[in-house]
Write a protein that holds these residues in place. Structure first.
Motif, mmCIF file in Angstrom:
data_model
loop_
_atom_site.group_PDB
_atom_site.id
_atom_site.type_symbol
_atom_site.label_atom_id
_atom_site.label_comp_id
_atom_site.label_asym_id
_atom_site.label_seq_id
_atom_site.Cartn_x
_atom_site.Cartn_y
_atom_site.Cartn_z
ATOM 1 N N LYS A 1 0.789 -1.190 -0.037
ATOM 2 C CA LYS A 1 -0.016 -0.059 0.046
ATOM 3 C C LYS A 1 0.782 1.301 -0.076
ATOM 4 O O LYS A 1 1.675 1.381 0.749
ATOM 5 C CB LYS A 1 -0.854 0.132 1.222
ATOM 6 C CG LYS A 1 -2.037 -0.982 1.015
ATOM 7 C CD LYS A 1 -3.065 -0.887 2.289
ATOM 8 C CE LYS A 1 -3.886 -2.138 2.073
ATOM 9 N NZ LYS A 1 -4.875 -1.950 3.148
ATOM 10 N N ASP B 1 -12.618 8.760 10.196
ATOM 11 C CA ASP B 1 -11.971 7.862 9.151
ATOM 12 C C ASP B 1 -10.555 7.395 9.344
ATOM 13 O O ASP B 1 -10.022 7.446 8.209
ATOM 14 C CB ASP B 1 -12.866 8.105 8.084
ATOM 15 C CG ASP B 1 -14.236 7.947 8.046
ATOM 16 O OD1 ASP B 1 -15.006 7.176 8.606
ATOM 17 O OD2 ASP B 1 -15.032 8.997 7.274
ATOM 18 N N ALA C 1 -7.084 5.703 9.913
ATOM 19 C CA ALA C 1 -6.676 4.594 9.997
ATOM 20 C C ALA C 1 -5.108 4.759 10.915
ATOM 21 O O ALA C 1 -4.871 6.022 11.448
ATOM 22 C CB ALA C 1 -5.888 4.076 8.583
ATOM 23 N N ASP D 1 -2.810 7.368 9.581
ATOM 24 C CA ASP D 1 -2.938 8.405 8.916
ATOM 25 C C ASP D 1 -2.677 9.839 9.895
ATOM 26 O O ASP D 1 -2.731 9.418 11.151
ATOM 27 C CB ASP D 1 -4.505 8.413 8.696
ATOM 28 C CG ASP D 1 -4.962 7.482 7.741
ATOM 29 O OD1 ASP D 1 -4.009 7.203 6.909
ATOM 30 O OD2 ASP D 1 -6.263 7.248 7.699
ATOM 31 N N ALA E 1 -1.925 9.760 4.466
ATOM 32 C CA ALA E 1 -2.513 8.700 4.684
ATOM 33 C C ALA E 1 -2.354 7.254 3.687
ATOM 34 O O ALA E 1 -1.516 7.544 3.163
ATOM 35 C CB ALA E 1 -4.269 9.379 4.151
ATOM 36 N N THR E 2 -2.716 6.323 4.543
ATOM 37 C CA THR E 2 -2.344 5.330 3.845
ATOM 38 C C THR E 2 -3.428 5.008 2.692
ATOM 39 O O THR E 2 -4.115 5.729 2.501
ATOM 40 C CB THR E 2 -2.428 3.869 4.786
ATOM 41 O OG1 THR E 2 -3.941 3.893 5.444
ATOM 42 C CG2 THR E 2 -1.720 3.999 5.979
ATOM 43 N N ASP E 3 -3.199 4.122 1.822
ATOM 44 C CA ASP E 3 -3.948 3.778 0.687
ATOM 45 C C ASP E 3 -5.373 3.634 1.206
ATOM 46 O O ASP E 3 -5.895 3.155 1.968
ATOM 47 C CB ASP E 3 -3.517 2.552 0.111
ATOM 48 C CG ASP E 3 -4.118 2.262 -1.168
ATOM 49 O OD1 ASP E 3 -4.965 3.111 -1.791
ATOM 50 O OD2 ASP E 3 -3.916 1.330 -2.071
ATOM 51 N N THR E 4 -6.226 4.704 0.422
ATOM 52 C CA THR E 4 -7.618 4.710 0.725
ATOM 53 C C THR E 4 -8.735 4.022 -0.305
ATOM 54 O O THR E 4 -9.699 4.102 -0.334
ATOM 55 C CB THR E 4 -8.135 6.332 0.891
ATOM 56 O OG1 THR E 4 -7.747 6.896 -0.384
ATOM 57 C CG2 THR E 4 -7.296 6.735 2.043
ATOM 58 N N THR E 5 -7.842 3.059 -1.380
ATOM 59 C CA THR E 5 -8.653 2.533 -2.386
ATOM 60 C C THR E 5 -9.687 1.896 -1.862
ATOM 61 O O THR E 5 -11.054 1.881 -2.516
ATOM 62 C CB THR E 5 -7.864 1.567 -2.989
ATOM 63 O OG1 THR E 5 -6.470 2.418 -3.561
ATOM 64 C CG2 THR E 5 -8.401 1.000 -4.100
ATOM 65 N N ARG F 1 -11.462 2.001 1.232
ATOM 66 C CA ARG F 1 -12.212 2.731 2.625
ATOM 67 C C ARG F 1 -12.444 4.182 2.116
ATOM 68 O O ARG F 1 -11.742 4.772 1.447
ATOM 69 C CB ARG F 1 -10.948 2.405 3.597
ATOM 70 C CG ARG F 1 -9.796 3.295 3.549
ATOM 71 C CD ARG F 1 -8.937 3.041 4.950
ATOM 72 N NE ARG F 1 -7.811 3.882 4.807
ATOM 73 C CZ ARG F 1 -7.533 4.937 5.283
ATOM 74 N NH1 ARG F 1 -8.464 5.568 6.353
ATOM 75 N NH2 ARG F 1 -6.349 5.742 5.387
ATOM 76 N N PRO G 1 -11.870 7.996 2.879
ATOM 77 C CA PRO G 1 -10.524 8.695 3.056
ATOM 78 C C PRO G 1 -11.017 9.534 4.364
ATOM 79 O O PRO G 1 -12.117 9.656 4.882
ATOM 80 C CB PRO G 1 -10.358 9.725 2.119
ATOM 81 C CG PRO G 1 -11.270 9.120 0.942
ATOM 82 C CD PRO G 1 -12.581 8.300 1.823
ATOM 83 N N PRO G 2 -9.667 9.653 5.346
ATOM 84 C CA PRO G 2 -9.835 10.220 6.521
ATOM 85 C C PRO G 2 -10.187 11.870 6.265
ATOM 86 O O PRO G 2 -9.760 12.286 5.109
ATOM 87 C CB PRO G 2 -8.362 10.318 7.158
ATOM 88 C CG PRO G 2 -7.289 10.003 6.043
ATOM 89 C CD PRO G 2 -8.211 9.267 5.071
#
Length: 103
Positions: free
Chosen positions: A1, A30, A32, A35, A82-86, A88, A90-91
């Motif tokens: 990711k 939202d 993770a 993030d 942010a980590t990959d938001t594919t 989920r 997004p924050p």
């Protein structure tokens, strides 16, 4: 990711009378585990950007103390990672509150 990051100038706020700013409160959602949002301010149009403390991490309400006096103009800048938001949502920052008093 992969990591996603960037920054945004949120808004410039003008106060009719100078204010002493004591606290900033940020509500996030939202998020993770990896993030984070880093907030900084430019006060009174100086062009000097100053972080408001450690990064905001995790969902919910979090605050930082401020010590700015006689503020008449304020620009809020958000830098995020942010980590990959594919797969989920997004924050996001749902609300920012400033607390202080007329100088």
């Amino acid at each position: 990711k992969g990591a996603q990051s960037g920054s945004a100038v949120i808004s410039e706020v003008f106060f009719e009378q100078p204010v002493d700013l004591d606290e900033i409160v940020v509500y996030t959602q939202d998020m993770a585990a990896t993030d984070e949002f880093q907030l900084s301010l430019i006060v009174n149009g100086t062009g000097n950007e100053a972080n408001v403390g450690k990064s905001f991490m995790g969902d919910g309400r979090d605050s930082r103390s401020l010590g700015y006096r006689r503020v008449h103009r304020l620009t809020l800048i958000v830098t995020f990672t942010a980590t990959d938001t594919t797969n989920r949502v997004p924050p996001s920052i749902s609300r920012v509150e400033l607390f202080g008093r007329v100088a």
